[in-house]
Design a protein around this motif. Structure first.
Motif, PDB file in Angstrom:
ATOM      1  N   SER A 169      -2.961   1.970  -6.061  1.00 51.41           N
ATOM      2  CA  SER A 169      -4.404   2.135  -5.926  1.00 51.41           C
ATOM      3  C   SER A 169      -5.211   3.391  -6.542  1.00 51.41           C
ATOM      4  CB  SER A 169      -4.386   2.723  -4.208  1.00 51.41           C
ATOM      5  OG  SER A 169      -3.733   1.667  -3.543  1.00 51.41           O
ATOM      6  N   LYS A 170      -4.687   4.420  -6.798  1.00 56.77           N
ATOM      7  CA  LYS A 170      -5.678   5.343  -7.616  1.00 56.77           C
ATOM      8  C   LYS A 170      -5.476   5.292  -8.898  1.00 56.77           C
ATOM      9  CE  LYS A 170      -5.723   6.906  -3.326  1.00 56.77           C
ATOM     10  NZ  LYS A 170      -6.598   7.095  -2.364  1.00 56.77           N
ATOM     11  N   TYR A 220     -11.020  14.790  -6.089  1.00 61.24           N
ATOM     12  CA  TYR A 220     -11.496  15.765  -4.841  1.00 61.24           C
ATOM     13  C   TYR A 220     -11.594  17.185  -5.283  1.00 61.24           C
ATOM     14  CZ  TYR A 220      -9.121  11.927  -2.728  1.00 61.24           C
ATOM     15  OH  TYR A 220      -8.495  10.519  -2.023  1.00 61.24           O
ATOM     16  N   TYR A 248      -0.253  11.481   7.820  1.00 59.36           N
ATOM     17  CA  TYR A 248       0.900  12.290   8.012  1.00 59.36           C
ATOM     18  C   TYR A 248       0.719  12.579   9.435  1.00 59.36           C
ATOM     19  CZ  TYR A 248       0.557  13.038   3.139  1.00 59.36           C
ATOM     20  OH  TYR A 248       0.652  12.989   1.565  1.00 59.36           O
ATOM     21  N   ILE A 292       1.367   9.858  -5.319  1.00 59.67           N
ATOM     22  CA  ILE A 292       0.155   8.630  -5.672  1.00 59.67           C
ATOM     23  C   ILE A 292      -0.651   9.238  -6.495  1.00 59.67           C
ATOM     24  CG2 ILE A 292      -1.429   9.337  -3.580  1.00 59.67           C
ATOM     25  CD1 ILE A 292      -0.625   5.964  -3.556  1.00 59.67           C
ATOM     26  N   TYR A 293      -0.841  10.332  -6.635  1.00 59.90           N
ATOM     27  CA  TYR A 293      -1.994  10.894  -7.718  1.00 59.90           C
ATOM     28  C   TYR A 293      -1.086  11.448  -8.983  1.00 59.90           C
ATOM     29  CZ  TYR A 293      -5.187  10.626  -3.909  1.00 59.90           C
ATOM     30  OH  TYR A 293      -6.173  10.314  -2.982  1.00 59.90           O
ATOM     31  N   LEU A 310       7.011   8.220  -2.549  1.00 52.94           N
ATOM     32  CA  LEU A 310       5.650   7.347  -2.254  1.00 52.94           C
ATOM     33  C   LEU A 310       4.743   7.302  -3.594  1.00 52.94           C
ATOM     34  CD1 LEU A 310       3.407   7.781   0.886  1.00 52.94           C
ATOM     35  CD2 LEU A 310       2.348   7.438  -1.439  1.00 52.94           C
ATOM     36  N   GLY A 340       0.676  -1.184  -0.123  1.00 55.97           N
ATOM     37  CA  GLY A 340       0.009  -0.072  -0.011  1.00 55.97           C
ATOM     38  C   GLY A 340       0.902   1.258   0.054  1.00 55.97           C
ATOM     39  N   GLY A 341       0.374   2.408  -0.409  1.00 55.85           N
ATOM     40  CA  GLY A 341       1.181   3.458  -0.564  1.00 55.85           C
ATOM     41  C   GLY A 341       1.232   4.225   0.871  1.00 55.85           C
ATOM     42  N   LYS A 342       0.219   4.029   1.784  1.00 55.38           N
ATOM     43  CA  LYS A 342       0.315   4.393   2.933  1.00 55.38           C
ATOM     44  C   LYS A 342       1.577   3.820   3.759  1.00 55.38           C
ATOM     45  CE  LYS A 342      -3.959   5.050   5.385  1.00 55.38           C
ATOM     46  NZ  LYS A 342      -5.253   4.408   5.988  1.00 55.38           N
ATOM     47  N   ASN A 383       3.150  16.816  -1.010  1.00 53.15           N
ATOM     48  CA  ASN A 383       1.869  15.925  -1.735  1.00 53.15           C
ATOM     49  C   ASN A 383       1.472  16.774  -2.826  1.00 53.15           C
ATOM     50  OD1 ASN A 383      -1.447  15.048  -0.986  1.00 53.15           O
ATOM     51  ND2 ASN A 383       0.232  14.056  -2.362  1.00 53.15           N
ATOM     52  N   ARG A 428      -3.959  -3.751  -1.999  1.00 53.93           N
ATOM     53  CA  ARG A 428      -3.062  -3.401  -0.969  1.00 53.93           C
ATOM     54  C   ARG A 428      -1.630  -3.480  -1.522  1.00 53.93           C
ATOM     55  NH1 ARG A 428      -4.355   0.260   0.026  1.00 53.93           N
ATOM     56  NH2 ARG A 428      -3.257   0.519   1.815  1.00 53.93           N
ATOM     57  N   LEU A 429      -1.202  -2.635  -2.417  1.00 56.71           N
ATOM     58  CA  LEU A 429       0.025  -2.465  -3.228  1.00 56.71           C
ATOM     59  C   LEU A 429       0.541  -0.883  -3.301  1.00 56.71           C
ATOM     60  CD1 LEU A 429      -0.820  -4.567  -6.496  1.00 56.71           C
ATOM     61  CD2 LEU A 429       1.064  -4.826  -5.141  1.00 56.71           C
ATOM     62  N   MET A 470       4.537   5.910   4.051  1.00 60.71           N
ATOM     63  CA  MET A 470       4.392   7.003   5.055  1.00 60.71           C
ATOM     64  C   MET A 470       4.794   6.495   6.347  1.00 60.71           C
ATOM     65  SD  MET A 470       0.705   8.420   4.541  1.00 60.71           S
ATOM     66  CE  MET A 470       0.310   8.593   3.052  1.00 60.71           C
ATOM     67  N   ASP A 483       4.912  12.577  -1.553  1.00 57.86           N
ATOM     68  CA  ASP A 483       3.734  11.541  -1.769  1.00 57.86           C
ATOM     69  C   ASP A 483       3.220  11.946  -3.272  1.00 57.86           C
ATOM     70  OD1 ASP A 483       1.170  10.334  -1.824  1.00 57.86           O
ATOM     71  OD2 ASP A 483       0.918  10.858   0.184  1.00 57.86           O
ATOM     72  N   ASN A 526      -4.269  15.374  -1.861  1.00 56.15           N
ATOM     73  CA  ASN A 526      -5.550  15.094  -1.131  1.00 56.15           C
ATOM     74  C   ASN A 526      -5.594  16.107   0.170  1.00 56.15           C
ATOM     75  OD1 ASN A 526      -7.552  13.813   0.186  1.00 56.15           O
ATOM     76  ND2 ASN A 526      -6.598  11.780   0.626  1.00 56.15           N
TER      77      ASN A 526
HETATM   78  N1  PLP Z   1      -1.240   9.344  -0.107  1.00 58.25           N
HETATM   79  C1  PLP Z   1      -2.157  10.049  -0.422  1.00 58.25           C
HETATM   80  C2  PLP Z   1      -2.002  11.433  -0.389  1.00 58.25           C
HETATM   81  C3  PLP Z   1      -3.709   9.383  -0.382  1.00 58.25           C
HETATM   82  O1  PLP Z   1      -4.714  10.334  -0.719  1.00 58.25           O
HETATM   83  C4  PLP Z   1      -3.899   7.989  -0.034  1.00 58.25           C
HETATM   84  C5  PLP Z   1      -5.177   7.275  -0.184  1.00 58.25           C
HETATM   85  O2  PLP Z   1      -6.171   7.936   0.188  1.00 58.25           O
HETATM   86  C6  PLP Z   1      -2.659   7.381   0.166  1.00 58.25           C
HETATM   87  C7  PLP Z   1      -1.448   7.957   0.080  1.00 58.25           C
HETATM   88  C8  PLP Z   1      -2.901   5.716   0.421  1.00 58.25           C
HETATM   89  O3  PLP Z   1      -2.594   4.923  -0.649  1.00 58.25           O
HETATM   90  P1  PLP Z   1      -3.143   3.474  -0.466  1.00 58.25           P
HETATM   91  O4  PLP Z   1      -4.468   3.125  -0.600  1.00 58.25           O
HETATM   92  O5  PLP Z   1      -2.184   2.716  -1.428  1.00 58.25           O
HETATM   93  O6  PLP Z   1      -2.487   2.794   0.824  1.00 58.25           O
END
Ligand code: PLP
Length: 393
Positions: free
Chosen positions: A236-237, A323, A127, A205-206, A232, A98-100, A170, A245-246, A103, A203, A174
């Motif tokens: 996921s997105k 968003y 965070y 991820i987007y 990061l 997962g991305g999380k 980021n 969970r990758l 973090m 981060d 988000n």
């Molecule tokens: N980073 C940001 C900014 C996010 O919005 C999210 C998920 O909402 C994540 C990381 C986490 O992603 P993941 O679902 O791959 O853990």
């Protein structure tokens, strides 16, 4: 039993609580439209699902290397190198559950009492939660509507002290959808390069959910900070794979061993079949990504136009992610109160800005990862509500 004090400080992601409440209301028969949770409403593309099924049929059932299967690390490195016209070595890539989790790892490496960690406010709530958990000082970097929700290099640099160990960035962001322009990133990088003792967690991820022909600027494009930089990212997105969970991250040489050891202690490796799915996601056809992006783009325009018709509400057009972050100060409502009242009375699930940090007061977050008819119906329910009901006493 005595649980350590740190757990008195750990936070949460309220989007999951809103999701649970929305599901509970829906189970009672209420019509609920969920614009709360941040996940694509598309299924994972078929070729990716098939790759996981094939991996399972082919007997990929055991542990893999902790850092990920070599062909996936190689594919991630190639993809990043091409996307950002840079050089990423596969030995710096770690496949994560997962991305999380990146973090969690990065903040664990630098957070302890007496150190400062800078994080965006409003920003992804984990965070600050993780910084608080470690006992480090969480220093809010204000993200302002007047700056189109990008960060300001001067403001970030002005918050850095001798105690600063980590700066979290980021973009696309988000909860705001803000994209920080390249000139601002250039200036921030110049300042951070002069402080090689400070680590940066970017981060991204987007990174592939970006509109209006904007180009994502990755911090990987700056060789001068590569020894400080953790990136990061994940599937996921971009590929609608939140439940798999990758994720993946890129680490500087000197941090790779600590994070690999953390992984050995905590999760051993990412499940094997998912890693083969991830390999297909980045090496296979990308048309599903383009298709999802164009649908998100249509919804983005429709969402912002409808929000701007609401009494007391104004919304700038987000440039990335999925968003919208409308300003509701003129309605007179407190954001969290408005969000919870809307859910109970109209069945519209959205998140109050303060769930992303104190500076989120005066805003709501709507995820437009839902169909356009659902989004328009939700905003029309909000319209009726706001016209008829003012804030409590
Ligand atoms: N980073 C940001 C900014 C996010 O919005 C999210 C998920 O909402 C994540 C990381 C986490 O992603 P993941 O679902 O791959 O853990």
């Amino acid at each position: 039993m005595q649980v350590i004090k740190n757990f008195e400080r750990i936070g949460e992601e309220n989007a999951f609580a809103v999701l649970a409440r929305a599901n509970a209301l829906a189970a009672t028969g209420k019509s609920v439209i969920n614009l709360g949770i941040g996940q694509p409403d598309f299924p994972t593309p078929e070729n990716i699902v098939e790759a996981a099924v094939k991996a399972l049929r082919d007997g990929k059932h055991g542990y893999t290397a902790t850092e990920g299967i070599p062909e996936l690390r190689e594919a991630v490195a190639n993809s990043l190198s091409q996307r950002y016209n840079t050089q990423v070595d596969s030995r710096s890539v770690m496949i994560m559950p997962g991305g999380k989790v990146t973090m969690y790892a990065a903040i664990s490496l630098f957070g302890q009492p007496g150190t400062d960690i800078l994080y965006p406010d409003p920003g992804f709530p984990i965070y600050k939660s993780m910084i608080d958990f470690t006992g480090a000082n969480a220093i809010a970097m204000p993200i302002r509507e007047s700056n189109a929700f990008g960060f300001s290099a001067d403001e970030v640099l002005s918050l850095i002290t001798d105690n600063t160990r980590l700066v979290i960035l980021n973009s696309p962001a988000n909860p705001t959808g803000g994209v920080t322009p390249k000139h601002e990133i250039d200036r921030l990088v110049a300042g951070l390069a002069a402080r090689p003792d400070i680590a940066i967690l970017s981060d991204e991820i987007y990174d592939q959910l970006i509109y209006d022909d904007e180009q994502h600027t990755s911090l990987l494009e700056y060789p001068e900070i590569r020894d400080q930089l953790i990136v990061l990212n994940g599937w996921s997105k971009t590929y609608a794979m939140t439940g798999w969970r990758l994720g993946y991250s890129v680490w500087p040489d000197k941090l790779f061993e600590p994070v690999r050891k953390l992984a050995v202690n905590a999760w051993s490796c990412v499940n094997a079949a998912s890693q083969y799915a991830a390999l297909e996601a980045i090496t296979g056809p990308q048309d599903a990504v383009a298709h999802m992006l164009s649908i998100f783009d249509e919804r983005r325009i429709a969402t912002v136009a409808a929000l701007n018709e609401l009494p007391g509400v104004s919304c700038i057009t987000p440039k990335g992610a999925f968003y919208a972050f409308p300003n509701i100060t003129q309605t007179g409502w407190q954001a969290k109160k408005l969000a919870s009242t809307l859910l109970e009375e109209t069945g519209v699930a959205i998140i109050g800005g303060p769930d992303f940090g104190a500076l989120g007061e005066g805003y709501l977050r709507l995820s437009y990862a839902n169909s356009t008819p659902n989004i328009l119906e939700a905003i029309s329910r909000m319209h009726v509500f706001l016209e008829n009901q003012g804030p409590p006493g």
